[in-house]
Every structure is written in C-alpha cells, then in structure tokens.
Design a protein around this motif. Sequence first.
Motif, PDB file in Angstrom:
ATOM      1  N   VAL A   1      11.147  -1.898   5.086  1.00  0.00           N
ATOM      2  CA  VAL A   1      10.814  -3.278   5.436  1.00  0.00           C
ATOM      3  C   VAL A   1       9.300  -3.410   5.538  1.00  0.00           C
ATOM      4  O   VAL A   1       8.652  -2.602   6.200  1.00  0.00           O
ATOM      5  CB  VAL A   1      11.481  -3.693   6.766  1.00  0.00           C
ATOM      6  CG1 VAL A   1      11.125  -5.129   7.123  1.00  0.00           C
ATOM      7  CG2 VAL A   1      12.991  -3.519   6.682  1.00  0.00           C
ATOM      8  N   ARG A   2       8.762  -4.436   4.877  1.00  0.00           N
ATOM      9  CA  ARG A   2       7.313  -4.682   4.875  1.00  0.00           C
ATOM     10  C   ARG A   2       7.034  -6.138   5.217  1.00  0.00           C
ATOM     11  O   ARG A   2       7.788  -7.036   4.827  1.00  0.00           O
ATOM     12  CB  ARG A   2       6.710  -4.395   3.493  1.00  0.00           C
ATOM     13  CG  ARG A   2       6.969  -3.005   2.967  1.00  0.00           C
ATOM     14  CD  ARG A   2       6.137  -1.970   3.719  1.00  0.00           C
ATOM     15  NE  ARG A   2       6.500  -0.630   3.335  1.00  0.00           N
ATOM     16  CZ  ARG A   2       5.687   0.205   2.712  1.00  0.00           C
ATOM     17  NH1 ARG A   2       4.479  -0.162   2.393  1.00  0.00           N
ATOM     18  NH2 ARG A   2       6.093   1.424   2.424  1.00  0.00           N
ATOM     19  N   ALA A   3       5.930  -6.377   5.929  1.00  0.00           N
ATOM     20  CA  ALA A   3       5.485  -7.735   6.234  1.00  0.00           C
ATOM     21  C   ALA A   3       4.938  -8.383   4.964  1.00  0.00           C
ATOM     22  O   ALA A   3       4.278  -7.731   4.154  1.00  0.00           O
ATOM     23  CB  ALA A   3       4.417  -7.702   7.319  1.00  0.00           C
TER      24      ALA A   3
ATOM     25  N   SER B   1      10.393 -14.473  10.504  1.00  0.00           N
ATOM     26  CA  SER B   1       9.919 -13.709  11.656  1.00  0.00           C
ATOM     27  C   SER B   1      10.937 -13.658  12.793  1.00  0.00           C
ATOM     28  O   SER B   1      10.927 -12.728  13.596  1.00  0.00           O
ATOM     29  CB  SER B   1       8.591 -14.271  12.165  1.00  0.00           C
ATOM     30  OG  SER B   1       8.742 -15.626  12.526  1.00  0.00           O
TER      31      SER B   1
ATOM     32  N   THR C   1       4.452 -15.086   8.615  1.00  0.00           N
ATOM     33  CA  THR C   1       4.812 -13.766   8.110  1.00  0.00           C
ATOM     34  C   THR C   1       6.315 -13.663   7.958  1.00  0.00           C
ATOM     35  O   THR C   1       7.059 -13.943   8.896  1.00  0.00           O
ATOM     36  CB  THR C   1       4.305 -12.664   9.048  1.00  0.00           C
ATOM     37  OG1 THR C   1       2.883 -12.769   9.144  1.00  0.00           O
ATOM     38  CG2 THR C   1       4.666 -11.287   8.523  1.00  0.00           C
TER      39      THR C   1
ATOM     40  N   PHE D   1       9.469 -10.986   6.245  1.00  0.00           N
ATOM     41  CA  PHE D   1       9.672  -9.543   6.086  1.00  0.00           C
ATOM     42  C   PHE D   1      10.585  -9.297   4.897  1.00  0.00           C
ATOM     43  O   PHE D   1      11.670  -9.850   4.811  1.00  0.00           O
ATOM     44  CB  PHE D   1      10.240  -8.946   7.374  1.00  0.00           C
ATOM     45  CG  PHE D   1       9.273  -9.060   8.506  1.00  0.00           C
ATOM     46  CD1 PHE D   1       8.316  -8.081   8.712  1.00  0.00           C
ATOM     47  CD2 PHE D   1       9.287 -10.170   9.337  1.00  0.00           C
ATOM     48  CE1 PHE D   1       7.392  -8.201   9.735  1.00  0.00           C
ATOM     49  CE2 PHE D   1       8.367 -10.301  10.368  1.00  0.00           C
ATOM     50  CZ  PHE D   1       7.419  -9.316  10.562  1.00  0.00           C
TER      51      PHE D   1
END
Length: 115
Positions: free
Chosen positions: A12-14, A43, A69, A71
């Motif tokens: 998982v990446r922002a 978010s 942001t 994810f």
Amino acid sequence: TRGFLVEQASDVRALPMRTGSCYVVIGVSSQALRQLDLRLFESDGGEVVQDAQQGAVAALRFCPAHSGTSFLAARATSGAGLYAVRAFRGPTGLPMPMEDLVRALLGETPPVEER
C-alpha cells in the motif's frame, strides 16, 4: 512503485490527488505473479475503485471529488513475483476504456467492428 509480492500479500502506497484531474494507474507483473489486483482507497479507508482486469496487467481510472491523499493497494491474488505500478495524471473528461488500454499494453490489436 515496484517490488516483489508473495501470494495474497499487498503493498500500500500513498497517492496524492487533486480535484480537477483524473488519474490512470497501470500495474504489470512478472509471469509468476498470475493475478495482480489494484484498489484505491480514500483516507478514511473506504474503497473507491478497483481494477476489473484479469491476469498480470491491472489498470484503473479515478477522478477525485476533492484533493487529498488516497492509498493505492497492489495485491498478488494468485502467484508471487515482481510488479511495477505507475500513476498518470491528466485532465478530466477524456473517455478511456480500460479494456483498450490493457490491450495496447499487451500488444493486442482491438477487434474490428463489422458493418
């Protein structure tokens, strides 16, 4: 983003996103990672979109209603191996069938329409 996933694992990446833009996210994996899935979460943890592709190529498109942001989760649903994911930002209002994008990535020609 790139890395190695074992079966049933996720990375998982922002992913910062802006209103007024649409995003196309494309993921590819090695042959040993037979099913790569992409999902995008807001978010608050709510899922907003997931890819509908089967196999080692995944693609999704999302136009956020607000800046912030999100994810992006890449998951190895079947198999294990290397993967790479890239996000592209562009203007809203451009239609892009994901099936055509995936065919182009795989080097397949689109079906010819009969008249």
